[in-house]
Structure formats: C-alpha cells, structure tokens
Design a protein around this motif. Structure first.
Motif, PDB file in Angstrom:
ATOM      1  N   VAL A   1      16.691  83.617  90.176  1.00 33.70           N
ATOM      2  CA  VAL A   1      16.889  82.555  91.162  1.00 33.70           C
ATOM      3  C   VAL A   1      17.240  81.255  90.460  1.00 33.70           C
ATOM      4  CG1 VAL A   1      15.886  81.316  93.122  1.00 33.70           C
ATOM      5  CG2 VAL A   1      15.116  83.635  92.609  1.00 33.70           C
ATOM      6  N   THR A   2      18.090  80.451  91.069  1.00 35.15           N
ATOM      7  CA  THR A   2      18.400  79.119  90.563  1.00 35.15           C
ATOM      8  C   THR A   2      18.293  78.118  91.704  1.00 35.15           C
ATOM      9  OG1 THR A   2      20.043  77.758  89.410  1.00 35.15           O
ATOM     10  CG2 THR A   2      20.890  79.364  90.994  1.00 35.15           C
ATOM     11  N   VAL A   3      17.933  76.890  91.375  1.00 29.95           N
ATOM     12  CA  VAL A   3      17.810  75.855  92.397  1.00 29.95           C
ATOM     13  C   VAL A   3      19.199  75.304  92.710  1.00 29.95           C
ATOM     14  CG1 VAL A   3      16.760  73.664  93.059  1.00 29.95           C
ATOM     15  CG2 VAL A   3      15.483  75.274  91.623  1.00 29.95           C
ATOM     16  N   ASP A   4      19.706  75.669  93.862  1.00 27.34           N
ATOM     17  CA  ASP A   4      21.028  75.221  94.297  1.00 27.34           C
ATOM     18  C   ASP A   4      21.064  73.700  94.426  1.00 27.34           C
ATOM     19  OD1 ASP A   4      23.712  75.934  95.367  1.00 27.34           O
ATOM     20  OD2 ASP A   4      22.931  75.033  97.202  1.00 27.34           O
ATOM     21  N   GLY A   5      19.941  73.125  94.832  1.00 27.34           N
ATOM     22  CA  GLY A   5      19.852  71.680  94.949  1.00 27.34           C
ATOM     23  C   GLY A   5      18.572  71.265  95.640  1.00 27.34           C
ATOM     24  N   VAL A   6      18.173  70.016  95.404  1.00 31.26           N
ATOM     25  CA  VAL A   6      17.015  69.428  96.082  1.00 31.26           C
ATOM     26  C   VAL A   6      17.541  68.408  97.085  1.00 31.26           C
ATOM     27  CG1 VAL A   6      14.920  68.036  95.830  1.00 31.26           C
ATOM     28  CG2 VAL A   6      15.503  69.754  94.099  1.00 31.26           C
ATOM     29  N   ILE A   7      17.155  68.580  98.339  1.00 31.03           N
ATOM     30  CA  ILE A   7      17.603  67.685  99.400  1.00 31.03           C
ATOM     31  C   ILE A   7      16.402  66.914  99.934  1.00 31.03           C
ATOM     32  CG2 ILE A   7      18.626  67.562 101.701  1.00 31.03           C
ATOM     33  CD1 ILE A   7      20.137  70.165 100.983  1.00 31.03           C
ATOM     34  N   THR A   8      16.471  65.598  99.876  1.00 31.34           N
ATOM     35  CA  THR A   8      15.390  64.755 100.370  1.00 31.34           C
ATOM     36  C   THR A   8      15.822  64.119 101.686  1.00 31.34           C
ATOM     37  OG1 THR A   8      14.555  64.278  98.154  1.00 31.34           O
ATOM     38  CG2 THR A   8      13.938  62.747  99.898  1.00 31.34           C
ATOM     39  N   VAL A   9      15.016  64.343 102.713  1.00 32.79           N
ATOM     40  CA  VAL A   9      15.321  63.811 104.040  1.00 32.79           C
ATOM     41  C   VAL A   9      14.522  62.520 104.250  1.00 32.79           C
ATOM     42  CG1 VAL A   9      15.428  64.320 106.514  1.00 32.79           C
ATOM     43  CG2 VAL A   9      15.605  66.180 104.838  1.00 32.79           C
TER      44      VAL A   9
ATOM     45  N   GLY B   1      25.088  75.521  98.801  1.00 30.47           N
ATOM     46  CA  GLY B   1      26.240  75.695  97.931  1.00 30.47           C
ATOM     47  C   GLY B   1      26.511  74.518  97.014  1.00 30.47           C
ATOM     48  N   LEU B   2      25.474  73.704  96.745  1.00 31.43           N
ATOM     49  CA  LEU B   2      25.658  72.563  95.841  1.00 31.43           C
ATOM     50  C   LEU B   2      25.880  73.031  94.405  1.00 31.43           C
ATOM     51  CD1 LEU B   2      22.933  70.067  97.169  1.00 31.43           C
ATOM     52  CD2 LEU B   2      25.357  70.184  97.763  1.00 31.43           C
ATOM     53  N   GLY B   3      25.224  74.142  94.037  1.00 26.82           N
ATOM     54  CA  GLY B   3      25.424  74.715  92.706  1.00 26.82           C
ATOM     55  C   GLY B   3      24.943  73.844  91.567  1.00 26.82           C
ATOM     56  N   ILE B   4      23.857  73.103  91.785  1.00 25.93           N
ATOM     57  CA  ILE B   4      23.385  72.142  90.783  1.00 25.93           C
ATOM     58  C   ILE B   4      22.651  72.806  89.621  1.00 25.93           C
ATOM     59  CG2 ILE B   4      21.959  70.105  90.375  1.00 25.93           C
ATOM     60  CD1 ILE B   4      24.368  69.532  92.127  1.00 25.93           C
ATOM     61  N   GLY B   5      21.782  73.775  89.923  1.00 23.94           N
ATOM     62  CA  GLY B   5      20.916  74.318  88.874  1.00 23.94           C
ATOM     63  C   GLY B   5      19.887  73.274  88.457  1.00 23.94           C
ATOM     64  N   THR B   6      19.191  72.702  89.457  1.00 23.56           N
ATOM     65  CA  THR B   6      18.309  71.555  89.235  1.00 23.56           C
ATOM     66  C   THR B   6      17.210  71.830  88.226  1.00 23.56           C
ATOM     67  OG1 THR B   6      18.715  71.013  91.570  1.00 23.56           O
ATOM     68  CG2 THR B   6      16.976  69.789  90.454  1.00 23.56           C
ATOM     69  N   GLU B   7      16.781  73.085  88.125  1.00 24.09           N
ATOM     70  CA  GLU B   7      15.695  73.394  87.180  1.00 24.09           C
ATOM     71  C   GLU B   7      16.065  73.059  85.746  1.00 24.09           C
ATOM     72  OE1 GLU B   7      18.035  77.286  87.551  1.00 24.09           O
ATOM     73  OE2 GLU B   7      17.517  75.555  88.798  1.00 24.09           O
ATOM     74  N   GLU B   8      17.348  73.048  85.453  1.00 24.47           N
ATOM     75  CA  GLU B   8      17.797  72.721  84.100  1.00 24.47           C
ATOM     76  C   GLU B   8      17.683  71.227  83.796  1.00 24.47           C
ATOM     77  OE1 GLU B   8      18.630  74.918  81.932  1.00 24.47           O
ATOM     78  OE2 GLU B   8      18.925  76.726  83.141  1.00 24.47           O
ATOM     79  N   ASP B   9      17.568  70.410  84.844  1.00 21.93           N
ATOM     80  CA  ASP B   9      17.571  68.950  84.668  1.00 21.93           C
ATOM     81  C   ASP B   9      16.253  68.314  85.058  1.00 21.93           C
ATOM     82  OD1 ASP B   9      19.081  66.477  84.095  1.00 21.93           O
ATOM     83  OD2 ASP B   9      18.875  66.080  86.256  1.00 21.93           O
ATOM     84  N   ILE B  10      15.228  69.132  85.295  1.00 22.31           N
ATOM     85  CA  ILE B  10      13.978  68.591  85.833  1.00 22.31           C
ATOM     86  C   ILE B  10      13.323  67.589  84.883  1.00 22.31           C
ATOM     87  CG2 ILE B  10      12.543  70.463  84.928  1.00 22.31           C
ATOM     88  CD1 ILE B  10      12.225  68.576  88.322  1.00 22.31           C
ATOM     89  N   GLY B  11      13.590  67.697  83.595  1.00 29.21           N
ATOM     90  CA  GLY B  11      13.014  66.759  82.632  1.00 29.21           C
ATOM     91  C   GLY B  11      13.504  65.340  82.807  1.00 29.21           C
ATOM     92  N   ASN B  12      14.609  65.164  83.496  1.00 29.33           N
ATOM     93  CA  ASN B  12      15.153  63.827  83.751  1.00 29.33           C
ATOM     94  C   ASN B  12      14.747  63.269  85.105  1.00 29.33           C
ATOM     95  OD1 ASN B  12      16.646  63.752  81.296  1.00 29.33           O
ATOM     96  ND2 ASN B  12      18.202  65.068  82.226  1.00 29.33           N
ATOM     97  N   ARG B  13      13.818  63.956  85.781  1.00 25.86           N
ATOM     98  CA  ARG B  13      13.431  63.540  87.136  1.00 25.86           C
ATOM     99  C   ARG B  13      11.919  63.432  87.258  1.00 25.86           C
ATOM    100  NH1 ARG B  13      17.816  66.754  90.903  1.00 25.86           N
ATOM    101  NH2 ARG B  13      19.427  66.995  89.315  1.00 25.86           N
ATOM    102  N   LYS B  14      11.288  62.849  86.272  1.00 25.85           N
ATOM    103  CA  LYS B  14       9.824  62.815  86.233  1.00 25.85           C
ATOM    104  C   LYS B  14       9.240  61.937  87.339  1.00 25.85           C
ATOM    105  CE  LYS B  14       9.289  63.905  81.333  1.00 25.85           C
ATOM    106  NZ  LYS B  14       8.713  63.509  80.037  1.00 25.85           N
TER     107      LYS B  14
END
Length: 349
Positions: free
Chosen positions: A124-132, A225-238
């Motif tokens: 599984v990959t994180v397609d994207g995080v959406i904040t409402v 379908g954002l295709g971000i793969g957010t888990e790879e960048d989580i270190g930049n979103r502390k």
C-alpha cells in the motif's frame, strides 16, 4: 495477485469540517472503483460509520466499511490500525483504493508513518493526505482567537505560549496535507474566503494545493489519484508534538473528553435543536452529533453540530427490526462539565 500497490487516501480535518459528507459524496461517484473505507470515530458512538453505511454506494458495501472505535487512530496504530490493514490486505477480493477518515482529534503524521511498516509498505502507498477545513469557522476566528495579538507578544517574549492544543492540532493537520479543501465556502463572502485562504496558508510552511468546496462536493477525480507517496516524505511534516517531544514519549488527548447521551423520542425536533444551541454555547461544546427518533416519522433524523451551528436532516428509513432511539455523542475540552451538559440535554425531552 497484482503486485501494484493499493493507493490509500487519508482524509483528516478538524471537528465538523465536513469529512463524512465529502466521503459520502465520493462513495457515490467512484467510477467503478472498489473502495474500502476505514473510519476512526472519536468517542463511543460510531455515528460516521452509520451515516456512510446508509449511503447505498454500489462499490462500497457494508463489509467494506471498517470502524476503529478504540480511541484516536494516531495513538492506536500498532494495536488497532496495523492489524486492520493486514486483515484487509488478506482478502481475496482486495479493494482498488482505500480511504481512511481520521477522527477530528487525530494527528495524521503517526498514521502516515505507519505505512512504512514492512508488511504494509510493500502493498500500500499513501496516495495523498487531504485536510478538510471548515471555512466558516475559520472566518469566525474559531481556531485563531486574536492570533495577531498573540504573535506580536511572542516577538517580545520568547517564553510566552498562548497556543491551545486545538490550534496546534489544526496546524498539524495542515502541515501533513497534500491537498487542503476549504469546505463550506457558501457560508462566507468573497472577502471572508480570502481571509481564510491567507490564514490557512500562514499555518504551514509547506505549500499544499488549496481548493474550495460547498457541501463537501469535490470530484472523485480530484480527491483520488494524487500519486504522492506521502509516507516517503513524512519526515518533512513533523507535528508540534514531534518537534517538542522527540524522545519517544507517548502522547495522549487528555485535553478532550467525549460521552454519549441516550434519550427518548423527540416530538418537536425544531425546538430541540434550538435548545441544543443554547446548551452548546453555555458549556462551550466543540462538537455534537448523532441520531434522533422523531415519533410518526419513518426516517431517522441525523444531527451534526459544530459550535452553535447545527445541521439536521432525515438521512434514511429506520431498518426493519432496528431499535428506534435518540443517541448523541458530545465532544468538548477536558474541563467541560459532563454532568451539567448531560443534565441539560436530558432535560429537553
């Protein structure tokens, strides 16, 4: 079995921002995709799950909706979320896409980080995080009471800290976002919307995409379908917590309390709602939601309150054999007087 990773979309946002409504719209327009939905409800009453199970979406059946009601998802990743994901991935008929609705009180960062666990990251990959975001609430200063004055005093005194846990949580959800949905824009004018955009943008150093919505209506093609793969960048979103307590100490949400109120039938729902507004205002209740039994009506009345703004409508018919009842979950800060709030609400029927 296909080796292609299943995309997962994490939908987060503060209490009452409109996450469930947006997901319900999404499930009704899946374009043939088989969606699995994981819901993390805060409190003891799985209101959101019941709302979504009643949406009748062809490609998201009741078996595809999984509720996590054992506490905040960011606190129960290992004990609750990971096993749930593992069971989902073991299914013979796996979903095309996974949608995860976090509680309004959850930090998205630990959840996204969980997608790096060995048994999950290969599938599984994180397609994207959406904040409402509830645009009307932000326009009214709900999350930033006299923010400019606080920041001005910060400049003068580095030891001053007037930010509430709610503000930090709001910022953490924005910081983790790949896309921010400014919902309920129909409740404010153009100038108010411009202020909300500026306020939201100022809360995160990252520059996620910001879009506008009314009634949670956003095309599925935009959300998925954002295709971000957010888990790879989580270190930049502390989160604030990670930045301030990087010693591995577990965090909790003791600043929030929730409880369920069971009531009898409500003969006059209009008067009931008006009375609830007064109780909410008097006791500073953050969120109130649930179902109401109106005698003589074949349908269940759904009730959703954010502050003193209450939405209510008949969402579906009571099922055959289903016990008709009124149940409300109340969410507030830790210092909220549960006894007084409960007594006030129970006194309405």
């Amino acid at each position: 079995m296909s080796q292609q990773k299943i995309p997962a979309t994490v939908i987060t946002g503060f209490l009452g921002a409109g996450k469930t409504t947006m997901i319900r719209n999404l499930l009704s327009n899946t374009n043939g995709k088989k969606i699995a939905l994981i819901i993390n409800e805060f409190g003891d009453l799985g209101v959101d799950g019941e709302v979504l199970k009643g949406c009748g979406a062809e490609n998201c059946t009741e078996d595809d909706i999984i509720e996590l009601t054992n506490g905040c998802i960011c606190c129960t990743v290992a004990d609750d979320f990971i096993p749930t994901m593992s069971k989902l991935l073991e299914r013979e008929n796996r979903p095309d896409h996974i949608v995860i609705e976090t509680s309004g009180l959850a930090l998205p960062q630990p959840l996204v980080a969980a997608f790096n666990w060995p048994d999950i990251r290969t599938q599984v990959t994180v397609d994207g995080v959406i904040t409402v975001v509830d645009s009307a609430a932000v326009a009214a200063g709900r999350f930033a009471d006299d923010h400019d004055a606080v920041e001005a005093r910060r400049v003068e005194d580095d030891t001053l800290d007037h930010e509430s846990p709610i503000e930090e949580l709001f910022e953490d959800q924005l910081t983790c976002a790949d896309m921010i949905v400014l919902n309920k824009t129909d409740l404010i004018d153009g100038a108010g919307l411009a202020r909300v955009r500026e306020e939201v943008a100022s809360r995160t150093a990252r520059k996620p995409v910001i879009i506008e919505a009314k009634n949670g209506v956003v095309p599925t093609s935009v959300l998925l379908g954002l295709g971000i793969g957010t888990e790879e960048d989580i270190g930049n979103r502390k989160s604030h917590h990670e930045l301030e307590h990087e010693d591995g100490t577990p965090h909790d949400h003791d600043e929030f309390d929730s409880f369920v109120v069971d009531l009898g039938p409500v003969a006059d729902p209009v008067a009931f709602v008006e009375s609830l507004k007064g109780i909410i205002a008097e006791h500073d209740v953050l969120r109130l939601k649930g179902f109401v039994d109106v005698p003589g009506k074949p349908m269940r009345l759904q009730l959703q309150a954010v502050g003193s703004r209450i939405d209510h409508y008949f969402d579906r018919a009571w099922a055959s054999g289903e016990t008709r009842r009124t149940r409300l979950v109340v969410i507030g800060l830790h210092e909220m007087d549960e006894g007084a709030v409960r007594k006030a609400i129970e006194g309405l029927v």
